[in-house]
Design a protein around this motif. Structure first.
Motif, PDB file in Angstrom:
ATOM      1  N   GLU A  72      41.875  46.810  78.411  1.00  0.00           N
ATOM      2  CA  GLU A  72      41.134  47.462  79.483  1.00  0.00           C
ATOM      3  C   GLU A  72      41.147  46.605  80.752  1.00  0.00           C
ATOM      4  O   GLU A  72      41.356  47.111  81.853  1.00  0.00           O
ATOM      5  CB  GLU A  72      39.688  47.712  79.058  1.00  0.00           C
ATOM      6  N   TYR A  76      42.946  47.348  84.431  1.00  0.00           N
ATOM      7  CA  TYR A  76      42.182  47.235  85.676  1.00  0.00           C
ATOM      8  C   TYR A  76      42.917  46.336  86.678  1.00  0.00           C
ATOM      9  O   TYR A  76      43.098  46.697  87.842  1.00  0.00           O
ATOM     10  CB  TYR A  76      40.796  46.670  85.354  1.00  0.00           C
ATOM     11  N   GLN A  80      44.651  47.324  90.293  1.00  0.00           N
ATOM     12  CA  GLN A  80      44.282  46.620  91.522  1.00  0.00           C
ATOM     13  C   GLN A  80      45.492  46.100  92.285  1.00  0.00           C
ATOM     14  O   GLN A  80      45.482  46.044  93.501  1.00  0.00           O
ATOM     15  CB  GLN A  80      43.395  45.423  91.173  1.00  0.00           C
ATOM     16  N   LEU A 168      39.063  52.431  90.169  1.00  0.00           N
ATOM     17  CA  LEU A 168      38.847  51.029  90.541  1.00  0.00           C
ATOM     18  C   LEU A 168      37.448  50.794  91.102  1.00  0.00           C
ATOM     19  O   LEU A 168      36.899  49.701  90.985  1.00  0.00           O
ATOM     20  CB  LEU A 168      39.882  50.603  91.585  1.00  0.00           C
ATOM     21  N   ARG A 171      33.075  49.429  88.604  1.00  0.00           N
ATOM     22  CA  ARG A 171      33.231  47.998  88.272  1.00  0.00           C
ATOM     23  C   ARG A 171      32.566  47.625  86.963  1.00  0.00           C
ATOM     24  O   ARG A 171      32.211  46.477  86.740  1.00  0.00           O
ATOM     25  CB  ARG A 171      32.632  47.150  89.392  1.00  0.00           C
ATOM     26  N   ARG A 175      34.498  48.305  79.761  1.00  0.00           N
ATOM     27  CA  ARG A 175      35.350  49.413  80.205  1.00  0.00           C
ATOM     28  C   ARG A 175      35.905  50.193  79.024  1.00  0.00           C
ATOM     29  O   ARG A 175      36.297  49.640  78.012  1.00  0.00           O
ATOM     30  CB  ARG A 175      36.499  48.890  81.064  1.00  0.00           C
ATOM     31  N   SER A 177      38.539  53.183  79.244  1.00  0.00           N
ATOM     32  CA  SER A 177      39.202  54.011  80.256  1.00  0.00           C
ATOM     33  C   SER A 177      39.438  55.446  79.828  1.00  0.00           C
ATOM     34  O   SER A 177      39.439  56.338  80.670  1.00  0.00           O
ATOM     35  CB  SER A 177      40.483  53.359  80.753  1.00  0.00           C
ATOM     36  N   ASP A 314      38.035  45.728  97.390  1.00  0.00           N
ATOM     37  CA  ASP A 314      38.541  45.361  96.057  1.00  0.00           C
ATOM     38  C   ASP A 314      38.543  43.866  95.831  1.00  0.00           C
ATOM     39  O   ASP A 314      38.320  43.389  94.735  1.00  0.00           O
ATOM     40  CB  ASP A 314      39.986  45.848  95.877  1.00  0.00           C
TER      41      ASP A 314
END
Ligand code: UDP
Ligand code: MG
Length: 318
Positions: A72, A76, A80, A168, A171, A175, A177, A314
């Motif tokens: 996960e 991420y 990013q 994204l 936060r 996580r 997904s 970000d």
């Protein structure tokens, strides 16, 4: 441009096969690609291979973690660092078949949708116990959560940039997904394909890891276990009250010789067990709150050939 986000955890045997296969498929495709490999703290030569590929081909980029943070976190980080107008997340072991890429691109550019996702129509080649528990998990989560998860859905998705940004912007530390993609909404078209076995190497998901992951999913997208616990408590209060009435009534009417020690102990032990179970469920949620409030970093980068995408805020996650 299409960015391919590929998490890799000790995958030295599969990366080259993946790279060759994707290049073959995308040779005459109507889009250009960039690879964003994420080395999730691999313990083998994965990073060396990624460095080499990145030297030889300037479409290849990589991010390497300081240790194993989990798939996960790797997804991420990959999202990013991706720069394409479209982003694809896929496994490196070819279980997410690259031959679907042109078809996914065709669908996303010609039809009204923001995401094309793939799911396995069967689980052939997988151990029966694993399939059984997977089935149970999907059945359960789709009953107790508002967020629906398609059975057999893989993390193989072709997304527009706006959907990636939405993912994204979430936060969360814990996580999950499969739930997150569904939670952010957007129009998703589904493509099915027959199950494919790993190109080489072995799976990194033990049964225990999968079990923990499914608990993670349930905790993250449903509070029904908490309501269940409350209802159970209420039910037992009611039963206890009825029992009390019967016992008191009987003692008043017939007088009561002391008896029933074994049954009493059984009841106490049973209720003690239920209480501990309920406390455990509440505890699971509390532990998630604890981890969220610490605001820990989702991953720690050790090495990369890339800058993070210069998009709004970000950067502060780094
Ligand atoms: N993976 C990862 N971190 C982990 C475990 C797996 O990045 O801690 C990656 C792995 O390298 C692969 C993908 O996630 O690209 C799927 O893993 P795997 O094929 O082992 O899982 P399975 O397909 O058996 O569910
Ligand atoms: Mg796999």
């Amino acid at each position: 441009m299409v960015s391919l986000v590929v998490p890799c955890f000790s995958e030295e045997e599969t990366i080259d096969i993946f790279y060759t296969e994707v290049n073959k498929v995308c040779q005459d495709a109507p889009f250009t690609i960039e690879f964003v490999f994420v080395d999730d703290g691999s313990r083998d030569g994965t990073l060396k291979i990624l460095r080499r590929l990145s030297r030889e081909d300037d479409r290849v980029h990589y991010v390497s973690f300081s240790r194993n943070f989990g798939k996960e976190a790797a997804l991420y980080a990959g999202l990013q660092h991706s720069k394409g107008e479209y982003v694809v997340t896929m496994d490196v072991d070819l279980q997410d078949p690259p031959y679907l890429l042109p078809e996914m691109y065709r669908i996303i550019t010609t039809q009204e949708c923001d995401c094309v996702a793939a799911f396995r129509e069967s689980r052939e080649g997988e151990p029966a116990v694993r399939s059984f528990f997977a089935k149970m998990f999907y059945w359960l989560i789709n009953r107790i959560s508002q967020t629906k998860i398609v059975e057999g859905a893989r993390d193989y998705r072709f997304m527009k940039r706006k959907m990636v940004d939405a993912v994204l912007n979430d936060r969360e530390y814990n996580r999950f997904s499969k739930g997150l993609y569904s939670w952010v909404g957007f129009e998703t078209k589904w493509l099915s394909y027959p199950n494919i076995e790993r190109s080489a190497g072995v799976t990194k998901w033990s049964f225990l890891k999968l079990f923990k992951y499914s608990v993670e999913g349930i905790l993250a997208y449903s509070t029904v276990p908490l309501s269940f616990v409350s209802c159970l408590g209420l039910l037992f209060c009611f039963v206890a009250f009825l029992g009390l009435c019967v016992v008191v009534g009987r003692a008043l009417i017939f007088g009561d010789p002391v008896a029933g020690w074994p049954s009493l102990v059984s009841i106490i032990v049973f209720l003690g067990g239920i209480q501990l179970l309920c406390l455990g469920i509440v505890g699971l949620y509390v532990s998630k709150i604890y981890l969220e409030t610490k605001g820990r970093q989702i991953y720690i980068e050790k090495e990369t050939d890339l800058d993070i995408r210069t998009n709004s805020d970000d950067a502060c996650v780094e």
